[in-house]
Design a protein around this motif. Structure first.
Motif, mmCIF file in Angstrom:
data_model
loop_
_atom_site.group_PDB
_atom_site.id
_atom_site.type_symbol
_atom_site.label_atom_id
_atom_site.label_comp_id
_atom_site.label_asym_id
_atom_site.label_seq_id
_atom_site.Cartn_x
_atom_site.Cartn_y
_atom_site.Cartn_z
ATOM 1 N N THR A 141 0.855 -1.178 0.000
ATOM 2 C CA THR A 141 0.000 0.000 0.000
ATOM 3 C C THR A 141 0.893 1.230 0.000
ATOM 4 O O THR A 141 1.690 1.420 0.918
ATOM 5 C CB THR A 141 -0.916 0.026 1.224
ATOM 6 N N VAL A 142 0.787 2.032 -1.031
ATOM 7 C CA VAL A 142 1.632 3.210 -1.179
ATOM 8 C C VAL A 142 0.864 4.441 -0.721
ATOM 9 O O VAL A 142 -0.213 4.743 -1.251
ATOM 10 C CB VAL A 142 2.098 3.389 -2.634
ATOM 11 N N SER A 143 1.394 5.128 0.290
ATOM 12 C CA SER A 143 0.771 6.368 0.743
ATOM 13 C C SER A 143 1.327 7.526 -0.068
ATOM 14 O O SER A 143 2.543 7.701 -0.178
ATOM 15 C CB SER A 143 1.052 6.588 2.232
ATOM 16 N N LEU A 144 0.451 8.304 -0.665
ATOM 17 C CA LEU A 144 0.865 9.397 -1.527
ATOM 18 C C LEU A 144 1.242 10.620 -0.707
ATOM 19 O O LEU A 144 0.581 10.961 0.274
ATOM 20 C CB LEU A 144 -0.259 9.750 -2.503
ATOM 21 N N THR A 145 2.326 11.277 -1.097
ATOM 22 C CA THR A 145 2.772 12.508 -0.446
ATOM 23 C C THR A 145 2.771 13.631 -1.475
ATOM 24 O O THR A 145 2.458 13.426 -2.652
ATOM 25 C CB THR A 145 4.188 12.330 0.133
ATOM 26 N N ASP A 146 3.112 14.823 -1.010
ATOM 27 C CA ASP A 146 3.187 15.943 -1.936
ATOM 28 C C ASP A 146 4.222 15.672 -3.007
ATOM 29 O O ASP A 146 5.316 15.161 -2.739
ATOM 30 C CB ASP A 146 3.571 17.224 -1.186
ATOM 31 N N VAL A 147 3.890 16.010 -4.239
ATOM 32 C CA VAL A 147 4.772 15.750 -5.373
ATOM 33 C C VAL A 147 5.127 17.072 -6.042
ATOM 34 O O VAL A 147 4.243 17.880 -6.348
ATOM 35 C CB VAL A 147 4.106 14.817 -6.405
ATOM 36 N N ASN A 148 6.423 17.289 -6.249
ATOM 37 C CA ASN A 148 6.873 18.450 -7.013
ATOM 38 C C ASN A 148 7.012 18.051 -8.471
ATOM 39 O O ASN A 148 7.813 17.171 -8.810
ATOM 40 C CB ASN A 148 8.226 18.944 -6.479
ATOM 41 N N VAL A 149 6.228 18.648 -9.327
ATOM 42 C CA VAL A 149 6.232 18.309 -10.743
ATOM 43 C C VAL A 149 7.262 19.178 -11.463
ATOM 44 O O VAL A 149 7.260 20.401 -11.332
ATOM 45 C CB VAL A 149 4.840 18.523 -11.369
ATOM 46 N N VAL A 150 8.141 18.493 -12.212
ATOM 47 C CA VAL A 150 9.158 19.192 -12.988
ATOM 48 C C VAL A 150 8.794 19.080 -14.461
ATOM 49 O O VAL A 150 8.563 17.979 -14.968
ATOM 50 C CB VAL A 150 10.559 18.590 -12.744
ATOM 51 N N ALA A 151 8.707 20.199 -15.140
ATOM 52 C CA ALA A 151 8.346 20.190 -16.560
ATOM 53 C C ALA A 151 9.373 19.412 -17.369
ATOM 54 O O ALA A 151 10.576 19.455 -17.076
ATOM 55 C CB ALA A 151 8.260 21.616 -17.079
ATOM 56 N N ALA A 152 8.886 18.677 -18.378
ATOM 57 C CA ALA A 152 9.777 17.868 -19.204
ATOM 58 C C ALA A 152 10.854 18.712 -19.871
ATOM 59 O O ALA A 152 11.967 18.250 -20.122
ATOM 60 C CB ALA A 152 8.965 17.116 -20.255
ATOM 61 N N SER A 153 10.549 19.975 -20.150
ATOM 62 C CA SER A 153 11.503 20.848 -20.827
ATOM 63 C C SER A 153 12.715 21.163 -19.960
ATOM 64 O O SER A 153 13.750 21.605 -20.452
ATOM 65 C CB SER A 153 10.815 22.147 -21.249
ATOM 66 N N VAL A 154 12.588 20.929 -18.634
ATOM 67 C CA VAL A 154 13.708 21.194 -17.732
ATOM 68 C C VAL A 154 14.845 20.220 -17.992
ATOM 69 O O VAL A 154 16.020 20.553 -17.851
ATOM 70 C CB VAL A 154 13.238 21.110 -16.267
ATOM 71 N N TYR A 155 14.497 18.985 -18.376
ATOM 72 C CA TYR A 155 15.508 17.968 -18.649
ATOM 73 C C TYR A 155 16.030 18.171 -20.069
ATOM 74 O O TYR A 155 15.498 17.617 -21.030
ATOM 75 C CB TYR A 155 14.911 16.570 -18.495
ATOM 76 N N SER A 156 17.081 18.955 -20.185
ATOM 77 C CA SER A 156 17.544 19.353 -21.520
ATOM 78 C C SER A 156 18.781 18.609 -21.994
ATOM 79 O O SER A 156 18.999 18.475 -23.188
ATOM 80 C CB SER A 156 17.835 20.860 -21.532
ATOM 81 N N ARG A 157 19.605 18.103 -21.054
ATOM 82 C CA ARG A 157 20.852 17.460 -21.444
ATOM 83 C C ARG A 157 20.724 15.952 -21.330
ATOM 84 O O ARG A 157 20.297 15.425 -20.314
ATOM 85 C CB ARG A 157 22.003 17.940 -20.559
ATOM 86 N N THR A 158 21.108 15.224 -22.378
ATOM 87 C CA THR A 158 21.125 13.759 -22.347
ATOM 88 C C THR A 158 22.568 13.286 -22.260
ATOM 89 O O THR A 158 23.415 13.680 -23.059
ATOM 90 C CB THR A 158 20.467 13.174 -23.611
ATOM 91 N N HIS A 159 22.837 12.449 -21.275
ATOM 92 C CA HIS A 159 24.193 11.903 -21.135
ATOM 93 C C HIS A 159 24.133 10.622 -20.327
ATOM 94 O O HIS A 159 23.050 10.141 -19.975
ATOM 95 C CB HIS A 159 25.137 12.926 -20.482
ATOM 96 N N THR A 160 25.281 10.015 -20.043
ATOM 97 C CA THR A 160 25.320 8.743 -19.338
ATOM 98 C C THR A 160 25.924 8.915 -17.949
ATOM 99 O O THR A 160 26.774 9.774 -17.721
ATOM 100 C CB THR A 160 26.125 7.690 -20.112
ATOM 101 N N LEU A 161 25.462 8.059 -17.026
ATOM 102 C CA LEU A 161 26.002 7.975 -15.677
ATOM 103 C C LEU A 161 26.511 6.559 -15.459
ATOM 104 O O LEU A 161 25.789 5.595 -15.726
ATOM 105 C CB LEU A 161 24.926 8.291 -14.635
ATOM 106 N N GLY A 162 27.727 6.423 -14.971
ATOM 107 C CA GLY A 162 28.303 5.110 -14.768
ATOM 108 C C GLY A 162 29.384 4.823 -15.792
ATOM 109 O O GLY A 162 29.743 5.674 -16.614
ATOM 110 N N LEU A 163 29.903 3.613 -15.754
ATOM 111 C CA LEU A 163 31.008 3.213 -16.619
ATOM 112 C C LEU A 163 30.477 2.695 -17.949
ATOM 113 O O LEU A 163 29.897 1.613 -18.020
ATOM 114 C CB LEU A 163 31.853 2.130 -15.930
ATOM 115 N N ASP A 164 30.669 3.462 -19.021
ATOM 116 C CA ASP A 164 30.214 3.031 -20.345
ATOM 117 C C ASP A 164 31.370 2.648 -21.268
ATOM 118 O O ASP A 164 31.143 2.212 -22.394
ATOM 119 C CB ASP A 164 29.366 4.110 -21.017
ATOM 120 N N LYS A 165 32.594 2.772 -20.787
ATOM 121 C CA LYS A 165 33.764 2.396 -21.598
ATOM 122 C C LYS A 165 34.700 1.539 -20.747
ATOM 123 O O LYS A 165 35.665 2.029 -20.154
ATOM 124 C CB LYS A 165 34.492 3.640 -22.109
#
Length: 277
Positions: A88-112
């Protein structure tokens, strides 16, 4: 760390949804203090070899989407079937971030990964895991996909579950999974990168985490030989590598012997995330 063959006995049972009595696939069952555990199959059926001397221990049974159960091992021996209650998941206040805020695409972790610097799982037991800490550079980061670099594979096809664990205040993996569904990858004889699309999960990272793969099924006869499955790796300044022998077992840090100072370098496995931040 496992009980001797002569002393070991076998317990067989089923894990079901307590509300519907439907089987739950790929449930973790284990004795955390013993490094002894297993994973149920697609029908919720499990087999666990144990030592009778462990009857006074506790066993943990857990699956994504269900309340985990910690129970006396003696109780499991008395009735091998286990029901898990839906979470059972109790819902809390959620801060919504607009999709446009996520502008940079990159990798996290060891990719090479470095050539010939490979890792394998630490045991052939279902539930054995290996992972690496993912350091989140910009927060929040929206996960797009995850990737596992297979450097070599000479064993039967294996089914791996990908887990993303929250870290505690000391940077150690906890039991809390941030990815709220089972994401399964199947190995093949080919080397390369195994990828899973996570865009629909809307997984937002606001802290470092552990990205791990767990053995949950072997398609070949008998016990899988995980020593013939190799993941890429390196020795560097990224996130620390962790491993555990069996389901619900303790995490350990693999070590490396070196004739020269490591200067803060750590063992890393070539698991990485593609994110937007």
């Amino acid at each position: 760390m496992l009980p001797s063959t002569a002393a070991a006995q076998l317990i067989v049972g089923n894990i079901v949804n307590k509300a519907t009595q439907q089987p739950i696939p790929f449930v973790n069952v284990g004795l955390p203090k013993r490094g002894l555990g297993t994973v149920s199959d697609e029908q919720g059926h499990y087999q666990l070899r144990y030592n009778p001397a462990y009857a006074a221990d506790s066993v943990r049974v857990s699956s994504v989407g269900y309340e985990p159960r910690m129970m006396p091992f003696a109780a499991l021996l008395a009735g091998a079937n286990v029901g898990l209650a839906p979470l059972t998941v109790s819902l809390t206040d959620v801060n919504v971030v607009a999709a446009s805020v996520y502008s940079r695409t990159h990798t996290l972790g060891l990719d090479k990964p470095r050539p010939k610097f490979n890792f394998s799982l630490r045991s052939n037991e279902l539930g054995t895991e290996i992972g690496t800490v993912i350091q989140v550079e910009r927060r929040p980061s929206l996960v797009q996909s995850l990737h596992v670099v297979v450097a070599k594979n000479e064993t039967a096809p294996l089914t791996l579950r990908v887990n993303v664990y929250r870290l505690d205040s000391q940077g150690q993996p906890t039991t809390e999974k941030l990815l709220q569904r089972d994401v399964l990858l199947t190995t093949s004889p080919q080397t390369g990168v195994l990828t899973a699309d996570l865009t629909a999960d809307r997984l937002v990272l606001t802290e470092d985490c552990l990205l791990a793969v767990e053995l949950v099924k072997s398609s070949g006869p008998g016990t899988p030989d995980v020593s013939k499955l190799y993941f890429g790796g390196a020795l560097g300044y990224g996130g620390q590598c962790y491993a555990r022998l069996a389901s619900q077992g303790a995490w350990i840090k693999p070590t490396v012997k070196s004739n020269v100072p490591l200067l803060g370098k750590k063992l890393q496995v070539a698991f990485y995330l593609t994110v937007k931040d």
